[in-house]
Motif scaffolding. Sequence first.
Motif, PDB file in Angstrom:
ATOM      1  N   PHE A 279       0.866  -1.184   0.000  1.00  0.00           N
ATOM      2  CA  PHE A 279       0.000   0.000   0.000  1.00  0.00           C
ATOM      3  C   PHE A 279       0.904   1.237   0.000  1.00  0.00           C
ATOM      4  CE2 PHE A 279      -2.486  -3.287   2.017  1.00  0.00           C
ATOM      5  CZ  PHE A 279      -3.795  -3.076   1.586  1.00  0.00           C
ATOM      6  N   GLU A 280       0.453   2.290  -0.670  1.00  0.00           N
ATOM      7  CA  GLU A 280       1.164   3.556  -0.625  1.00  0.00           C
ATOM      8  C   GLU A 280       0.995   4.182   0.769  1.00  0.00           C
ATOM      9  OE1 GLU A 280       3.050   4.735  -2.902  1.00  0.00           O
ATOM     10  OE2 GLU A 280       2.483   3.534  -4.668  1.00  0.00           O
ATOM     11  N   THR A 281       1.885   5.128   1.110  1.00  0.00           N
ATOM     12  CA  THR A 281       1.791   5.764   2.421  1.00  0.00           C
ATOM     13  C   THR A 281       0.450   6.474   2.595  1.00  0.00           C
ATOM     14  OG1 THR A 281       2.906   7.718   1.537  1.00  0.00           O
ATOM     15  CG2 THR A 281       4.269   6.092   2.692  1.00  0.00           C
ATOM     16  N   GLU A 282      -0.041   7.099   1.506  1.00  0.00           N
ATOM     17  CA  GLU A 282      -1.336   7.795   1.587  1.00  0.00           C
ATOM     18  C   GLU A 282      -2.463   6.807   1.866  1.00  0.00           C
ATOM     19  OE1 GLU A 282       0.773   7.999  -0.905  1.00  0.00           O
ATOM     20  OE2 GLU A 282       1.548  10.063  -0.831  1.00  0.00           O
ATOM     21  N   GLU A 283      -2.341   5.606   1.296  1.00  0.00           N
ATOM     22  CA  GLU A 283      -3.369   4.593   1.521  1.00  0.00           C
ATOM     23  C   GLU A 283      -3.332   4.098   2.966  1.00  0.00           C
ATOM     24  OE1 GLU A 283      -3.899   2.464  -2.807  1.00  0.00           O
ATOM     25  OE2 GLU A 283      -2.091   1.963  -1.657  1.00  0.00           O
ATOM     26  N   PHE A 284      -2.140   3.893   3.486  1.00  0.00           N
ATOM     27  CA  PHE A 284      -2.026   3.502   4.899  1.00  0.00           C
ATOM     28  C   PHE A 284      -2.596   4.593   5.804  1.00  0.00           C
ATOM     29  CE2 PHE A 284       1.433   0.317   3.877  1.00  0.00           C
ATOM     30  CZ  PHE A 284       0.764  -0.765   4.435  1.00  0.00           C
ATOM     31  N   ASP A 285      -2.316   5.833   5.426  1.00  0.00           N
ATOM     32  CA  ASP A 285      -2.820   6.957   6.217  1.00  0.00           C
ATOM     33  C   ASP A 285      -4.351   6.908   6.295  1.00  0.00           C
ATOM     34  OD1 ASP A 285      -1.955   9.445   7.592  1.00  0.00           O
ATOM     35  OD2 ASP A 285      -3.269  10.396   6.128  1.00  0.00           O
ATOM     36  N   GLU A 286      -4.994   6.632   5.165  1.00  0.00           N
ATOM     37  CA  GLU A 286      -6.458   6.556   5.116  1.00  0.00           C
ATOM     38  C   GLU A 286      -6.969   5.387   5.956  1.00  0.00           C
ATOM     39  OE1 GLU A 286      -9.935   5.694   1.815  1.00  0.00           O
ATOM     40  OE2 GLU A 286      -8.121   6.749   1.154  1.00  0.00           O
ATOM     41  N   ILE A 287      -6.281   4.246   5.876  1.00  0.00           N
ATOM     42  CA  ILE A 287      -6.694   3.061   6.643  1.00  0.00           C
ATOM     43  C   ILE A 287      -6.602   3.329   8.146  1.00  0.00           C
ATOM     44  CG2 ILE A 287      -6.062   0.679   7.227  1.00  0.00           C
ATOM     45  CD1 ILE A 287      -5.085   0.442   4.238  1.00  0.00           C
ATOM     46  N   ILE A 288      -5.481   3.930   8.573  1.00  0.00           N
ATOM     47  CA  ILE A 288      -5.279   4.196  10.012  1.00  0.00           C
ATOM     48  C   ILE A 288      -6.311   5.202  10.524  1.00  0.00           C
ATOM     49  CG2 ILE A 288      -3.662   5.101  11.734  1.00  0.00           C
ATOM     50  CD1 ILE A 288      -1.408   4.082   9.705  1.00  0.00           C
ATOM     51  N   ILE A 289      -6.541   6.243   9.722  1.00  0.00           N
ATOM     52  CA  ILE A 289      -7.542   7.249  10.114  1.00  0.00           C
ATOM     53  C   ILE A 289      -8.910   6.597  10.273  1.00  0.00           C
ATOM     54  CG2 ILE A 289      -8.857   9.249   9.277  1.00  0.00           C
ATOM     55  CD1 ILE A 289      -6.214  10.277   8.071  1.00  0.00           C
ATOM     56  N   TYR A 290      -9.244   5.686   9.366  1.00  0.00           N
ATOM     57  CA  TYR A 290     -10.525   4.968   9.449  1.00  0.00           C
ATOM     58  C   TYR A 290     -10.666   4.269  10.800  1.00  0.00           C
ATOM     59  CZ  TYR A 290     -13.955   1.260   8.695  1.00  0.00           C
ATOM     60  OH  TYR A 290     -15.031   0.400   8.827  1.00  0.00           O
ATOM     61  N   TYR A 291      -9.635   3.518  11.196  1.00  0.00           N
ATOM     62  CA  TYR A 291      -9.720   2.767  12.453  1.00  0.00           C
ATOM     63  C   TYR A 291      -9.770   3.691  13.667  1.00  0.00           C
ATOM     64  CZ  TYR A 291      -8.906  -1.597   9.953  1.00  0.00           C
ATOM     65  OH  TYR A 291      -9.025  -2.679   9.119  1.00  0.00           O
ATOM     66  N   LEU A 292      -9.029   4.784  13.604  1.00  0.00           N
ATOM     67  CA  LEU A 292      -9.067   5.738  14.718  1.00  0.00           C
ATOM     68  C   LEU A 292     -10.439   6.401  14.822  1.00  0.00           C
ATOM     69  CD1 LEU A 292      -5.557   7.415  14.377  1.00  0.00           C
ATOM     70  CD2 LEU A 292      -6.310   5.864  16.195  1.00  0.00           C
ATOM     71  N   GLU A 293     -11.057   6.667  13.660  1.00  0.00           N
ATOM     72  CA  GLU A 293     -12.375   7.306  13.649  1.00  0.00           C
ATOM     73  C   GLU A 293     -13.436   6.414  14.284  1.00  0.00           C
ATOM     74  OE1 GLU A 293     -13.685  10.218  12.570  1.00  0.00           O
ATOM     75  OE2 GLU A 293     -11.759  11.122  12.077  1.00  0.00           O
ATOM     76  N   ILE A 294     -13.357   5.104  14.037  1.00  0.00           N
ATOM     77  CA  ILE A 294     -14.385   4.205  14.587  1.00  0.00           C
ATOM     78  C   ILE A 294     -13.988   3.674  15.965  1.00  0.00           C
ATOM     79  CG2 ILE A 294     -15.183   3.533  12.290  1.00  0.00           C
ATOM     80  CD1 ILE A 294     -13.824   0.771  12.770  1.00  0.00           C
ATOM     81  N   GLY A 295     -12.813   4.092  16.464  1.00  0.00           N
ATOM     82  CA  GLY A 295     -12.394   3.701  17.806  1.00  0.00           C
ATOM     83  C   GLY A 295     -11.792   2.313  17.907  1.00  0.00           C
ATOM     84  N   ASP A 296     -11.407   1.731  16.773  1.00  0.00           N
ATOM     85  CA  ASP A 296     -10.781   0.402  16.791  1.00  0.00           C
ATOM     86  C   ASP A 296      -9.262   0.592  16.849  1.00  0.00           C
ATOM     87  OD1 ASP A 296      -9.927  -2.191  16.463  1.00  0.00           O
ATOM     88  OD2 ASP A 296     -11.372  -2.667  14.893  1.00  0.00           O
ATOM     89  N   VAL A 297      -8.759   0.864  18.064  1.00  0.00           N
ATOM     90  CA  VAL A 297      -7.348   1.227  18.220  1.00  0.00           C
ATOM     91  C   VAL A 297      -6.440   0.022  17.976  1.00  0.00           C
ATOM     92  CG1 VAL A 297      -5.661   2.332  19.742  1.00  0.00           C
ATOM     93  CG2 VAL A 297      -8.070   2.952  19.910  1.00  0.00           C
ATOM     94  N   SER A 298      -6.906  -1.158  18.325  1.00  0.00           N
ATOM     95  CA  SER A 298      -6.062  -2.349  18.128  1.00  0.00           C
ATOM     96  C   SER A 298      -5.766  -2.563  16.647  1.00  0.00           C
ATOM     97  CB  SER A 298      -6.729  -3.588  18.725  1.00  0.00           C
ATOM     98  OG  SER A 298      -7.978  -3.829  18.110  1.00  0.00           O
ATOM     99  N   TYR A 299      -6.771  -2.373  15.783  1.00  0.00           N
ATOM    100  CA  TYR A 299      -6.537  -2.523  14.345  1.00  0.00           C
ATOM    101  C   TYR A 299      -5.724  -1.346  13.805  1.00  0.00           C
ATOM    102  CZ  TYR A 299      -8.397  -6.635  11.999  1.00  0.00           C
ATOM    103  OH  TYR A 299      -8.545  -7.896  11.498  1.00  0.00           O
ATOM    104  N   ALA A 300      -5.913  -0.160  14.413  1.00  0.00           N
ATOM    105  CA  ALA A 300      -5.092   0.993  14.009  1.00  0.00           C
ATOM    106  C   ALA A 300      -3.628   0.694  14.289  1.00  0.00           C
ATOM    107  CB  ALA A 300      -5.539   2.239  14.766  1.00  0.00           C
ATOM    108  N   GLU A 301      -3.361   0.027  15.411  1.00  0.00           N
ATOM    109  CA  GLU A 301      -1.979  -0.329  15.758  1.00  0.00           C
ATOM    110  C   GLU A 301      -1.426  -1.362  14.779  1.00  0.00           C
ATOM    111  OE1 GLU A 301       0.579  -1.480  19.716  1.00  0.00           O
ATOM    112  OE2 GLU A 301      -1.423  -2.334  19.517  1.00  0.00           O
ATOM    113  N   ILE A 302      -2.247  -2.353  14.425  1.00  0.00           N
ATOM    114  CA  ILE A 302      -1.801  -3.371  13.458  1.00  0.00           C
ATOM    115  C   ILE A 302      -1.462  -2.709  12.128  1.00  0.00           C
ATOM    116  CG2 ILE A 302      -2.577  -5.336  12.067  1.00  0.00           C
ATOM    117  CD1 ILE A 302      -4.303  -6.164  14.529  1.00  0.00           C
TER     118      ILE A 302
END
Length: 456
Positions: A25-48
């Motif tokens: 994944f590109e860095t921008e794509e990872f950024d979008e994925i991490i933001i998604y998990y942080l927005e829904i409060g799934d911190v464990s998946y944000a960490e993964i």
Amino acid sequence: MEEFFENELVIKFEQMIENNEELYFETEEFDEIIIYYLEIGDVSYAEIATNYALKIHPNSLELKTKKFEVLLELEKYTRAKELMDELRESSMESTDFLVCCAKYYSSLGNPRRAIEFCEKALELKEEENFLHIFIADEYVNLEDPFNALKHYKLALLFEHQDEYALENAMFCYNQLNKSDEAIKFLNDYLDKYPFSEIAWFEYGQFFFNRKNYEEAIKGFDYLLAINSEAIAVYANKAACYEAMEEWMKAISVYEEMLELEYTKSFTFYKIGLCYKENKQPLLALNCFQKSLRDDPQFYLSMMEQSYIYEEMGGMKEALHFAQEAVSLNENNLDYQKRLAFLYIDSGKFEESLECLKKLVDFEPQRFYNWYALSEVLMLVGEYEDAISTLQSATKKHNRAELYYQLSNCYFHMNNQKEGRNVLAVALELDPNLLEDMQQKYPFIKEEADKVKAKKK
């Protein structure tokens, strides 16, 4: 919102994890994925996602900043501090990094340092609305409503209809006791944004809190004109009529509210209370019954039925509904007191003991809980339990009434010596109670003279 929860990048990432694969994944794509998990409060998946992202792009400052944010969410402050120090030199022109630094110091209870980083971030001319709210919240933590208000108002310049900023600006005005300035601010805002629901709600609340109920109703009516399905506002409007003791008008508003609600038990309960206040007990009773049909475990309506049946002389029904209410809310001490009273009134003294014992357990500081419990124990002939109860009671309350009761128990147990000793204490504490106590406890009548003679 549906698109947010069906994020294709996130689906692809989760499938990769499930299949134990390694995709790029590109860095921008990872950024979008991490933001998604942080927005829904799934911190464990944000960490993964963050750990995997840094494995692919180990030198990305943006992803390291996301790692910093995730560590803060996980409350791993030592590691967060290490990463903050590592990024400080290279990331001071990054709004995201500066916000993370502010969050770090805020989390550690250092609001002034958090404010410093937010002010640095403001120089970058990004996220001004968010940053002003962050600063304002930190001033609230510092109990500085003057500066908090300033920044909530600045936040509104960048996002005119930010409900959070508007609500908290009004809160700060209230803290500062600046009523005139508050209503001027609100009126100016409404001149610019006359369809703002939150502003009209704040207008209504402002006047409600100042007991200007007619003006409060105007505010709530404007809001309902904008949004006729704002259910909570009907309750606020009805509360105005209740405060004015215009019960039928309040009922009319609650009936409008019923048309919009799925769960109606509480509204039927409120209508019942209005009918009760309007001296219409049968209509009140009918509403409480409707409330219970909607929610059979709505104990507030059960207890109100108990009160009405008592007023109507239906003590059996009053006791029944009080029992039902207490069974659903055992820790409500007012309910326990009422049930104890109804048991005693019905001559069910032994049944009242459970309630009275709970009152003593939960409110040992209240003298009359002990007094009532020991009185009922004596009525049912449990003199040993009464003695034990009174001995505990006198350790907390040095009251003559308790010693009179205790002496009566000893006399009933044929323990004349202890009875007289305790009676002497009672007479020393309050001899004026003797006449009343002699009428209640016949043993005391003859023993009191002996105690007095002995003292002479």
